[in-house]
Scaffold this motif. Structure first.
Motif, PDB file in Angstrom:
ATOM      1  N   ALA A   9     -74.401 -43.802  65.199  1.00 41.91           N
ATOM      2  CA  ALA A   9     -74.144 -45.165  65.935  1.00 41.91           C
ATOM      3  C   ALA A   9     -72.832 -45.193  66.904  1.00 41.91           C
ATOM      4  N   HIS A  10     -72.149 -44.247  66.776  1.00 46.17           N
ATOM      5  CA  HIS A  10     -70.870 -44.210  67.457  1.00 46.17           C
ATOM      6  C   HIS A  10     -71.147 -43.502  68.630  1.00 46.17           C
ATOM      7  N   PRO A  11     -70.654 -43.922  69.980  1.00 48.48           N
ATOM      8  CA  PRO A  11     -70.894 -43.317  71.280  1.00 48.48           C
ATOM      9  C   PRO A  11     -70.443 -41.797  71.411  1.00 48.48           C
ATOM     10  N   ASP A  12     -69.328 -41.717  70.547  1.00 44.81           N
ATOM     11  CA  ASP A  12     -68.571 -40.520  70.839  1.00 44.81           C
ATOM     12  C   ASP A  12     -69.503 -39.117  70.077  1.00 44.81           C
ATOM     13  N   THR A  13     -70.359 -39.660  68.840  1.00 49.40           N
ATOM     14  CA  THR A  13     -70.844 -38.635  67.982  1.00 49.40           C
ATOM     15  C   THR A  13     -72.422 -38.623  68.344  1.00 49.40           C
ATOM     16  N   ALA A  14     -73.126 -39.720  68.868  1.00 49.24           N
ATOM     17  CA  ALA A  14     -74.409 -40.146  68.938  1.00 49.24           C
ATOM     18  C   ALA A  14     -75.271 -38.840  69.642  1.00 49.24           C
ATOM     19  N   LEU A  15     -74.582 -38.285  70.682  1.00 50.11           N
ATOM     20  CA  LEU A  15     -75.209 -37.439  71.468  1.00 50.11           C
ATOM     21  C   LEU A  15     -75.183 -35.883  70.565  1.00 50.11           C
ATOM     22  N   TRP A  16     -74.103 -35.820  69.771  1.00 46.62           N
ATOM     23  CA  TRP A  16     -74.033 -34.591  68.902  1.00 46.62           C
ATOM     24  C   TRP A  16     -75.050 -34.467  67.680  1.00 46.62           C
ATOM     25  N   VAL A  17     -75.330 -35.819  67.307  1.00 49.03           N
ATOM     26  CA  VAL A  17     -76.192 -36.170  66.167  1.00 49.03           C
ATOM     27  C   VAL A  17     -77.820 -35.656  66.957  1.00 49.03           C
ATOM     28  N   VAL A  18     -78.148 -36.077  68.202  1.00 48.31           N
ATOM     29  CA  VAL A  18     -79.322 -35.904  68.906  1.00 48.31           C
ATOM     30  C   VAL A  18     -79.400 -34.348  69.096  1.00 48.31           C
ATOM     31  N   VAL A  19     -78.362 -33.606  69.371  1.00 47.31           N
ATOM     32  CA  VAL A  19     -78.192 -32.266  69.537  1.00 47.31           C
ATOM     33  C   VAL A  19     -78.602 -31.362  68.060  1.00 47.31           C
ATOM     34  N   LEU A  20     -77.952 -32.034  67.097  1.00 48.83           N
ATOM     35  CA  LEU A  20     -78.151 -31.324  65.734  1.00 48.83           C
ATOM     36  C   LEU A  20     -79.404 -31.416  65.392  1.00 48.83           C
ATOM     37  N   VAL A  21     -80.193 -32.558  65.378  1.00 47.49           N
ATOM     38  CA  VAL A  21     -81.581 -32.965  65.146  1.00 47.49           C
ATOM     39  C   VAL A  21     -82.503 -32.008  65.709  1.00 47.49           C
ATOM     40  N   THR A  22     -82.216 -31.892  67.226  1.00 47.88           N
ATOM     41  CA  THR A  22     -83.119 -31.305  67.925  1.00 47.88           C
ATOM     42  C   THR A  22     -82.995 -29.693  67.734  1.00 47.88           C
ATOM     43  N   ALA A  23     -81.953 -29.132  67.448  1.00 47.22           N
ATOM     44  CA  ALA A  23     -81.658 -27.949  67.245  1.00 47.22           C
ATOM     45  C   ALA A  23     -82.266 -27.521  65.898  1.00 47.22           C
ATOM     46  N   TRP A  24     -82.075 -28.499  64.851  1.00 48.17           N
ATOM     47  CA  TRP A  24     -82.914 -28.267  63.609  1.00 48.17           C
ATOM     48  C   TRP A  24     -84.330 -28.251  63.938  1.00 48.17           C
ATOM     49  N   GLN A  25     -84.885 -29.000  64.800  1.00 48.61           N
ATOM     50  CA  GLN A  25     -86.167 -29.038  65.086  1.00 48.61           C
ATOM     51  C   GLN A  25     -86.675 -27.824  65.629  1.00 48.61           C
ATOM     52  N   TRP A  26     -86.186 -27.031  66.620  1.00 47.38           N
ATOM     53  CA  TRP A  26     -86.525 -25.936  67.204  1.00 47.38           C
ATOM     54  C   TRP A  26     -85.934 -24.877  66.655  1.00 47.38           C
ATOM     55  N   VAL A  27     -85.024 -24.513  65.625  1.00 43.01           N
ATOM     56  CA  VAL A  27     -84.594 -23.336  65.170  1.00 43.01           C
ATOM     57  C   VAL A  27     -85.604 -22.389  64.715  1.00 43.01           C
ATOM     58  N   GLY A  28     -86.783 -22.981  64.389  1.00 44.04           N
ATOM     59  CA  GLY A  28     -87.822 -22.121  63.685  1.00 44.04           C
ATOM     60  C   GLY A  28     -88.433 -21.144  64.862  1.00 44.04           C
ATOM     61  N   PHE A  29     -88.576 -21.672  66.135  1.00 42.43           N
ATOM     62  CA  PHE A  29     -89.305 -20.901  67.076  1.00 42.43           C
ATOM     63  C   PHE A  29     -88.607 -19.539  67.391  1.00 42.43           C
ATOM     64  N   PRO A  30     -87.128 -19.824  67.881  1.00 42.93           N
ATOM     65  CA  PRO A  30     -86.535 -18.632  67.976  1.00 42.93           C
ATOM     66  C   PRO A  30     -86.473 -17.582  66.998  1.00 42.93           C
ATOM     67  N   LEU A  31     -86.168 -18.212  65.925  1.00 37.03           N
ATOM     68  CA  LEU A  31     -86.270 -17.261  64.443  1.00 37.03           C
ATOM     69  C   LEU A  31     -87.397 -16.604  64.573  1.00 37.03           C
ATOM     70  N   LEU A  32     -88.519 -16.978  64.549  1.00 37.87           N
ATOM     71  CA  LEU A  32     -89.691 -16.230  64.390  1.00 37.87           C
ATOM     72  C   LEU A  32     -89.873 -15.192  65.677  1.00 37.87           C
ATOM     73  N   VAL A  33     -89.670 -15.703  66.939  1.00 33.43           N
ATOM     74  CA  VAL A  33     -89.925 -14.609  67.978  1.00 33.43           C
ATOM     75  C   VAL A  33     -88.603 -13.424  67.930  1.00 33.43           C
ATOM     76  N   TYR A  34     -87.208 -13.612  67.508  1.00 28.26           N
ATOM     77  CA  TYR A  34     -86.357 -12.764  67.081  1.00 28.26           C
ATOM     78  C   TYR A  34     -86.945 -11.787  66.105  1.00 28.26           C
ATOM     79  N   GLY A  35     -87.378 -12.412  64.885  1.00 30.40           N
ATOM     80  CA  GLY A  35     -87.882 -11.630  63.626  1.00 30.40           C
ATOM     81  C   GLY A  35     -88.827 -10.884  64.250  1.00 30.40           C
ATOM     82  N   ALA A  36     -89.936 -11.391  65.115  1.00 27.97           N
ATOM     83  CA  ALA A  36     -90.783 -10.656  65.483  1.00 27.97           C
ATOM     84  C   ALA A  36     -90.326  -9.295  66.495  1.00 27.97           C
TER      85      ALA A  36
END
Length: 157
Positions: A9-36
């Motif tokens: 809820a703070h303007p200085d940290t809000a974008l970082w929260v979005v980045v972290l949540v998005t990274a957590w959402q998409w971390v599986g795809f690169p891991l799967l491709v790199y593992g393969a």
């Protein structure tokens, strides 16, 4: 004295929260491709480097990493495309205005806000222009990334 706002809820940290949540959402795809990709590498190349006396660090930098460059390029381009199309997480965390104070505003939210929130008579035309601009940026940067990775790939062979 009021309690401090939560991290998102703070303007200085809000974008970082979005980045972290998005990274957590998409971390599986690169891991799967790199593992393969790691599973499909030819083990005789690393064995040959080991027999030639290469250390584990040298084997990684001069054998494994060059063989992974095509996969790194593909994952990088796809990750860029996914990140430029980000809509659900910034919308869920900050609303259509990119709250707090516009800190979580991304291009797709601008498109949505222009098309459905402005109420202007030319809203669809302006939002279409924003969408075409977003498309042009995504295609342009993706083509540049792909060409650069191909050049790097040719330099390694």
């Amino acid at each position: 004295m009021p309690a401090p706002p939560p991290g998102g809820a703070h303007p200085d940290t809000a974008l970082w929260v979005v980045v972290l949540v998005t990274a957590w959402q998409w971390v599986g795809f690169p891991l799967l491709v790199y593992g393969a990709a790691l599973g499909s590498l030819d083990p005789t190349m690393e064995e040959a480097a080991m027999l030639d006396g290469a250390s584990s660090r040298q084997r990684f930098w001069y054998v494994t990493l060059p063989m992974l460059v095509p996969v790194i390029g593909t994952v990088s381009v796809l990750t860029f495309i996914f990140s430029m199309e980000a809509f659900p997480i910034p919308y869920a965390l900050g609303g259509s205005n990119g709250s707090p104070a516009g800190a979580t505003d991304v291009m797709s939210l601008l498109f949505y806000r222009t098309a459905f929130g402005s109420g202007a008579s030319n809203a669809i035309g302006v939002s279409s222009a924003v969408a075409i601009l977003l498309f042009a940026v995504i295609v342009g940067v993706s083509v540049l990334f792909t060409r650069w990775f191909r050049r790097v790939e040719r330099g390694l062979t």
